[in-house]
Design a protein around this motif. Structure first.
Motif, PDB file in Angstrom:
ATOM      1  N   VAL A   6       0.853  -1.189   0.000  1.00 50.76           N
ATOM      2  CA  VAL A   6       0.000   0.000   0.000  1.00 50.76           C
ATOM      3  C   VAL A   6       0.885   1.235   0.000  1.00 50.76           C
ATOM      4  O   VAL A   6       1.765   1.382   0.852  1.00 50.76           O
ATOM      5  N   CYS A   8       0.774   5.348   0.297  1.00 53.84           N
ATOM      6  CA  CYS A   8      -0.137   6.389   0.783  1.00 53.84           C
ATOM      7  C   CYS A   8       0.640   7.484   1.495  1.00 53.84           C
ATOM      8  O   CYS A   8       1.852   7.389   1.673  1.00 53.84           O
ATOM      9  N   LEU A  25      -9.463  -0.310   4.761  1.00 58.51           N
ATOM     10  CA  LEU A  25      -8.557  -1.140   3.960  1.00 58.51           C
ATOM     11  C   LEU A  25      -7.738  -2.055   4.865  1.00 58.51           C
ATOM     12  O   LEU A  25      -7.611  -3.250   4.603  1.00 58.51           O
ATOM     13  N   LEU A  36       0.070  -6.718   5.058  1.00 63.85           N
ATOM     14  CA  LEU A  36       0.316  -5.368   4.556  1.00 63.85           C
ATOM     15  C   LEU A  36       1.809  -5.170   4.403  1.00 63.85           C
ATOM     16  O   LEU A  36       2.578  -5.423   5.330  1.00 63.85           O
ATOM     17  N   TYR A  38       4.209  -1.959   3.499  1.00 63.42           N
ATOM     18  CA  TYR A  38       4.071  -0.509   3.358  1.00 63.42           C
ATOM     19  C   TYR A  38       5.368   0.161   3.769  1.00 63.42           C
ATOM     20  O   TYR A  38       6.352  -0.489   4.079  1.00 63.42           O
ATOM     21  N   ILE A 102      -1.849  -1.242  -3.895  1.00 65.92           N
ATOM     22  CA  ILE A 102      -2.988  -0.332  -3.762  1.00 65.92           C
ATOM     23  C   ILE A 102      -2.456   1.041  -3.410  1.00 65.92           C
ATOM     24  O   ILE A 102      -1.582   1.192  -2.555  1.00 65.92           O
ATOM     25  N   LEU A 104      -3.528   4.682  -1.865  1.00 68.06           N
ATOM     26  CA  LEU A 104      -4.463   5.492  -1.091  1.00 68.06           C
ATOM     27  C   LEU A 104      -4.131   6.961  -1.358  1.00 68.06           C
ATOM     28  O   LEU A 104      -3.105   7.262  -1.964  1.00 68.06           O
TER      29      LEU A 104
END
Length: 193
Positions: A6, A8, A25, A36, A38, A102, A104
């Motif tokens: 992710v 973001c 999410l 996750l 990140y 993904i 964000l």
């Protein structure tokens, strides 16, 4: 789908819905037993999505360059923190660990991360799904720009379709399971042909 990276923001943004979307999410990832991957920070949407996964008993892997450890405030409670030397290494490591990506809401760094993995997909360097979680229409202009690039013949139809879009985390992740990557011509050096 074992892990999703992710990308973001390291701030929460102007609207409370951005933070709520990051929480939803994170909960959805944990509910589906998807780890996750990140940027490793405890602040902003980065911290929010990580906290939500952890609260639901999920696994969180952070990838943080050494020079950002103090600046971005490394998350002290994640499952694993991987320290790398550069931003480029961070993206490479996240790509290696993830089965999909993904985006964000976020700023220029978030967009740079997104476009790098998107370009890698165009070049056939990976065949992983790439999703845009379009919370409160944050990415409306970006999605419109994809259409513009396509109309101006700078982005082929098959690559426009690479960007999966939804405002609901569960619906977006569901699209990952049926994703078919575009056929991409392999770029080989002359000596390899």
């Amino acid at each position: 789908m074992k892990a999703i990276a992710v990308f973001c923001g390291s701030s929460n943004g102007a609207l409370p819905s951005y933070k709520r979307g990051a929480e939803l999410l994170g909960k959805e990832l944990a509910r589906r037993n998807i780890a996750l991957v990140y940027g490793g920070s405890s602040i902003g949407l980065m911290g929010t999505v990580a906290d939500a996964v952890l609260e639901e008993g999920g696994k969180v892997i952070g990838v943080l360059p050494k020079f950002l450890r103090d600046k971005e405030i490394a998350h002290p409670h994640i499952t694993e923190l991987i320290t790398v030397d550069s931003m480029h290494e961070r993206k490479q490591k996240m790509e290696q660990l993830a089965d999909g990506f993904i985006i964000l809401p976020g700023g220029s760094g978030t967009l740079e991360e997104f476009f790098e993995v998107f370009t890698w997909g165009q070049l056939g360097l990976h065949q992983k799904p790439i999703g845009i979680l379009n919370i409160d229409h944050y990415y409306y202009l970006l999605i419109s720009f994809f259409t513009h690039m396509n109309e101006q013949q700078f982005l082929q139809d098959k690559f426009v379709k690479m960007a999966l879009v939804d405002s609901n985390p569960a619906h977006l992740i569901q699209q990952f399971y049926t994703y078919s990557p575009p056929e991409v011509k392999t770029f080989l050096k002359k000596s390899q042909t």
